[in-house]
Design a protein around this motif. Structure first.
Motif, PDB file in Angstrom:
ATOM      1  N   TYR A  18       0.766  -1.103   0.149  1.00  0.00           N
ATOM      2  CA  TYR A  18      -0.154  -0.003  -0.026  1.00  0.00           C
ATOM      3  C   TYR A  18       0.739   1.223  -0.006  1.00  0.00           C
ATOM      4  CZ  TYR A  18      -3.186   3.495   1.299  1.00  0.00           C
ATOM      5  OH  TYR A  18      -4.197   4.653   1.597  1.00  0.00           O
ATOM      6  N   ALA A  19       1.979   1.395   0.718  1.00  0.00           N
ATOM      7  CA  ALA A  19       2.706   2.338   0.856  1.00  0.00           C
ATOM      8  C   ALA A  19       3.466   2.663  -0.479  1.00  0.00           C
ATOM      9  CB  ALA A  19       3.810   2.245   2.257  1.00  0.00           C
ATOM     10  N   ARG A  20       3.956   1.609  -0.956  1.00  0.00           N
ATOM     11  CA  ARG A  20       4.601   1.779  -2.200  1.00  0.00           C
ATOM     12  C   ARG A  20       3.727   2.414  -3.210  1.00  0.00           C
ATOM     13  NH1 ARG A  20       5.243  -1.846  -6.126  1.00  0.00           N
ATOM     14  NH2 ARG A  20       4.145  -3.614  -4.970  1.00  0.00           N
ATOM     15  N   HIS A  21       2.633   1.987  -3.510  1.00  0.00           N
ATOM     16  CA  HIS A  21       1.627   2.515  -4.421  1.00  0.00           C
ATOM     17  C   HIS A  21       1.400   4.076  -4.141  1.00  0.00           C
ATOM     18  CE1 HIS A  21       1.294  -0.990  -6.940  1.00  0.00           C
ATOM     19  NE2 HIS A  21       0.762  -1.571  -5.963  1.00  0.00           N
ATOM     20  N   ALA A  22       0.873   4.074  -2.660  1.00  0.00           N
ATOM     21  CA  ALA A  22       0.612   5.460  -2.305  1.00  0.00           C
ATOM     22  C   ALA A  22       1.586   6.288  -2.630  1.00  0.00           C
ATOM     23  CB  ALA A  22       0.299   5.414  -0.871  1.00  0.00           C
ATOM     24  N   ASP A  23       3.097   6.200  -2.319  1.00  0.00           N
ATOM     25  CA  ASP A  23       4.112   6.909  -2.515  1.00  0.00           C
ATOM     26  C   ASP A  23       4.061   7.604  -4.075  1.00  0.00           C
ATOM     27  OD1 ASP A  23       4.821   6.851   0.127  1.00  0.00           O
ATOM     28  OD2 ASP A  23       6.577   5.596  -0.125  1.00  0.00           O
ATOM     29  N   VAL A  24       3.971   6.809  -4.808  1.00  0.00           N
ATOM     30  CA  VAL A  24       3.837   6.987  -6.422  1.00  0.00           C
ATOM     31  C   VAL A  24       2.845   8.259  -6.577  1.00  0.00           C
ATOM     32  CG1 VAL A  24       3.348   6.169  -8.700  1.00  0.00           C
ATOM     33  CG2 VAL A  24       4.934   4.783  -7.104  1.00  0.00           C
ATOM     34  N   TYR A  25       1.606   7.760  -6.003  1.00  0.00           N
ATOM     35  CA  TYR A  25       0.652   8.788  -6.244  1.00  0.00           C
ATOM     36  C   TYR A  25       0.717  10.099  -5.477  1.00  0.00           C
ATOM     37  CZ  TYR A  25      -4.075  10.406  -5.672  1.00  0.00           C
ATOM     38  OH  TYR A  25      -5.170  11.391  -5.632  1.00  0.00           O
ATOM     39  N   ARG A  26       1.155   9.933  -4.473  1.00  0.00           N
ATOM     40  CA  ARG A  26       1.542  11.359  -3.785  1.00  0.00           C
ATOM     41  C   ARG A  26       2.624  12.076  -4.390  1.00  0.00           C
ATOM     42  NH1 ARG A  26       1.077   8.279   1.630  1.00  0.00           N
ATOM     43  NH2 ARG A  26      -0.847   7.992   1.909  1.00  0.00           N
ATOM     44  N   ALA A  27       3.689  11.491  -4.873  1.00  0.00           N
ATOM     45  CA  ALA A  27       4.936  12.104  -5.515  1.00  0.00           C
ATOM     46  C   ALA A  27       4.248  12.673  -6.680  1.00  0.00           C
ATOM     47  CB  ALA A  27       5.880  11.071  -5.724  1.00  0.00           C
ATOM     48  N   TYR A  28       3.399  12.396  -7.533  1.00  0.00           N
ATOM     49  CA  TYR A  28       2.844  12.807  -8.718  1.00  0.00           C
ATOM     50  C   TYR A  28       2.281  14.255  -8.367  1.00  0.00           C
ATOM     51  CZ  TYR A  28       0.463  13.715 -13.111  1.00  0.00           C
ATOM     52  OH  TYR A  28      -0.079  14.412 -14.187  1.00  0.00           O
ATOM     53  N   LEU A  29       1.260  13.867  -7.267  1.00  0.00           N
ATOM     54  CA  LEU A  29       0.358  15.279  -6.793  1.00  0.00           C
ATOM     55  C   LEU A  29       1.475  16.465  -6.369  1.00  0.00           C
ATOM     56  CD1 LEU A  29      -2.562  13.571  -4.937  1.00  0.00           C
ATOM     57  CD2 LEU A  29      -2.491  14.059  -7.327  1.00  0.00           C
ATOM     58  N   ARG A  30       2.353  16.004  -5.508  1.00  0.00           N
ATOM     59  CA  ARG A  30       3.181  16.988  -5.420  1.00  0.00           C
ATOM     60  C   ARG A  30       3.999  17.607  -6.342  1.00  0.00           C
ATOM     61  NH1 ARG A  30       4.507  13.246  -1.209  1.00  0.00           N
ATOM     62  NH2 ARG A  30       6.344  12.614  -2.336  1.00  0.00           N
ATOM     63  N   LYS A  31       4.767  16.758  -7.445  1.00  0.00           N
ATOM     64  CA  LYS A  31       5.363  17.441  -8.380  1.00  0.00           C
ATOM     65  C   LYS A  31       4.461  18.285  -9.149  1.00  0.00           C
ATOM     66  CE  LYS A  31       8.460  15.888 -12.090  1.00  0.00           C
ATOM     67  NZ  LYS A  31       8.800  14.804 -12.995  1.00  0.00           N
ATOM     68  N   ASN A  32       3.222  18.141  -9.480  1.00  0.00           N
ATOM     69  CA  ASN A  32       2.276  18.858 -10.312  1.00  0.00           C
ATOM     70  C   ASN A  32       1.451  19.881  -9.542  1.00  0.00           C
ATOM     71  OD1 ASN A  32       2.719  17.732 -13.215  1.00  0.00           O
ATOM     72  ND2 ASN A  32       2.684  15.923 -11.630  1.00  0.00           N
ATOM     73  N   SER A  33       1.805  19.912  -8.220  1.00  0.00           N
ATOM     74  CA  SER A  33       1.074  20.997  -7.421  1.00  0.00           C
ATOM     75  C   SER A  33      -0.429  20.833  -7.425  1.00  0.00           C
ATOM     76  CB  SER A  33       1.618  22.464  -7.632  1.00  0.00           C
ATOM     77  OG  SER A  33       2.796  22.561  -7.450  1.00  0.00           O
ATOM     78  N   PRO A  54       2.213   9.799 -19.494  1.00  0.00           N
ATOM     79  CA  PRO A  54       2.675   8.464 -18.823  1.00  0.00           C
ATOM     80  C   PRO A  54       2.718   8.458 -17.305  1.00  0.00           C
ATOM     81  CG  PRO A  54       4.109   8.880 -20.861  1.00  0.00           C
ATOM     82  CD  PRO A  54       3.428  10.110 -20.531  1.00  0.00           C
ATOM     83  N   ALA A  55       3.158   9.421 -16.702  1.00  0.00           N
ATOM     84  CA  ALA A  55       3.503   9.898 -15.216  1.00  0.00           C
ATOM     85  C   ALA A  55       2.211  10.083 -14.629  1.00  0.00           C
ATOM     86  CB  ALA A  55       4.149  11.058 -14.984  1.00  0.00           C
ATOM     87  N   ALA A  56       1.205  10.492 -15.133  1.00  0.00           N
ATOM     88  CA  ALA A  56      -0.350  10.533 -14.682  1.00  0.00           C
ATOM     89  C   ALA A  56      -0.987   9.141 -14.731  1.00  0.00           C
ATOM     90  CB  ALA A  56      -0.996  11.470 -15.494  1.00  0.00           C
ATOM     91  N   ARG A  57      -0.593   8.486 -15.847  1.00  0.00           N
ATOM     92  CA  ARG A  57      -1.144   7.336 -16.070  1.00  0.00           C
ATOM     93  C   ARG A  57      -0.677   6.304 -14.781  1.00  0.00           C
ATOM     94  NH1 ARG A  57      -4.301   3.596 -18.132  1.00  0.00           N
ATOM     95  NH2 ARG A  57      -3.658   1.632 -18.543  1.00  0.00           N
ATOM     96  N   GLU A  58       0.748   6.417 -14.701  1.00  0.00           N
ATOM     97  CA  GLU A  58       1.235   5.660 -13.601  1.00  0.00           C
ATOM     98  C   GLU A  58       0.718   5.993 -11.946  1.00  0.00           C
ATOM     99  OE1 GLU A  58       5.789   4.526 -11.725  1.00  0.00           O
ATOM    100  OE2 GLU A  58       5.456   6.514 -12.810  1.00  0.00           O
ATOM    101  N   ALA A  59       0.292   7.087 -11.930  1.00  0.00           N
ATOM    102  CA  ALA A  59      -0.042   7.656 -10.733  1.00  0.00           C
ATOM    103  C   ALA A  59      -1.607   7.240 -10.567  1.00  0.00           C
ATOM    104  CB  ALA A  59      -0.067   9.231 -10.617  1.00  0.00           C
ATOM    105  N   LEU A  60      -2.351   7.144 -11.729  1.00  0.00           N
ATOM    106  CA  LEU A  60      -3.704   6.878 -11.500  1.00  0.00           C
ATOM    107  C   LEU A  60      -3.863   5.145 -11.212  1.00  0.00           C
ATOM    108  CD1 LEU A  60      -6.622   6.827 -11.910  1.00  0.00           C
ATOM    109  CD2 LEU A  60      -6.186   6.622 -14.392  1.00  0.00           C
ATOM    110  N   LEU A  61      -2.838   4.494 -11.772  1.00  0.00           N
ATOM    111  CA  LEU A  61      -2.752   2.968 -11.591  1.00  0.00           C
ATOM    112  C   LEU A  61      -2.491   2.907 -10.207  1.00  0.00           C
ATOM    113  CD1 LEU A  61      -1.568   1.607 -14.794  1.00  0.00           C
ATOM    114  CD2 LEU A  61      -3.745   1.626 -14.158  1.00  0.00           C
ATOM    115  N   ALA A  62      -1.556   3.604  -9.833  1.00  0.00           N
ATOM    116  CA  ALA A  62      -0.864   3.337  -8.301  1.00  0.00           C
ATOM    117  C   ALA A  62      -1.930   3.727  -7.241  1.00  0.00           C
ATOM    118  CB  ALA A  62       0.357   4.401  -8.018  1.00  0.00           C
TER     119      ALA A  62
END
Length: 203
Positions: A18-33, A54-62
């Motif tokens: 869970y933490a691994r996937h959540a980190d990917v998602y949160r990192a995308y949100l932070r990077k894109n404010s 592609p980064a947004a898709r990775e975040a969505l899947l995560a």
């Protein structure tokens, strides 16, 4: 009627994944404010972007993977066992957001299961058996939320669901038809995950 919220926790393996996937998602949100304040934000910022980013898709899947882990935590299986033992004489409906988890519950505890994949003749036979009292327990996904003449029950177990109040009220309404016995709704929520905010929003 009464409602009871039952907390569960992820096991170690689930927590790490869970933490691994959540980190990917949160990192995308932070990077894109991006700040997710509503479902509209999710639709606008992530769903729409995922088609060409592609980064947004990775975040969505995560995000979807993390959500599935939270909503299908293995600890919920133990809760179901306890509640089925507690309500042996009651008519119980078990709701899950995911068909696969509803089917897992049905297989594990030998319960009839209705999902959108259940053929209409089989669905009618199961509901008729529930109505007649031949079956007293039934596991289902979202297919029985509304638009189906569902036989009376007095206990509902919400293992997972969406954040919408409409769905919560529909499921509660399944056990609120006039009856002599008290209606009970259990909401099983995985702590320290996004499911806590889902639970808050739908109430």
């Amino acid at each position: 009627y009464r409602t009871e919220r039952i907390p569960v926790t992820l096991n170690e393996e689930e927590r790490e994944e869970y933490a691994r996937h959540a980190d990917v998602y949160r990192a995308y949100l932070r990077k894109n404010s991006i700040s997710m304040r509503s479902g509209d934000d999710y639709q606008r910022f992530l769903i729409q972007r995922s088609g060409n980013d592609p980064a947004a898709r990775e975040a969505l899947l995560a995000h979807q993977a993390a959500r599935r882990i939270a909503l299908s935590a293995s600890g919920k299986l133990e809760v179901v066992a306890d509640l089925l033992a507690r309500h042996k004489e009651d008519r119980v409906l078990i709701f899950s957001e995911y068909n696969a988890f509803a089917e897992r519950i049905g297989s594990l505890y030998c319960l009839p299961t209705v999902t959108h994949k259940t053929a209409m003749p089989e669905r009618r036979a199961i509901l008729d058996s529930f109505r007649s009292g031949r079956f007293s327990k039934l596991a289902t996904g979202r297919v029985l939320n509304e638009g189906v003449d569902l036989p009376d029950a007095n206990v509902a177990i919400i293992l997972s669901g969406s954040a919408t109040r409409r769905e919560f009220i529909q499921r509660l309404g399944r056990v609120l038809r006039p009856k002599v016995t008290e209606a009970v709704l259990y909401e099983v929520v995985t702590e320290e995950t996004t499911e806590e905010s889902i639970s808050r929003r739908r109430q």
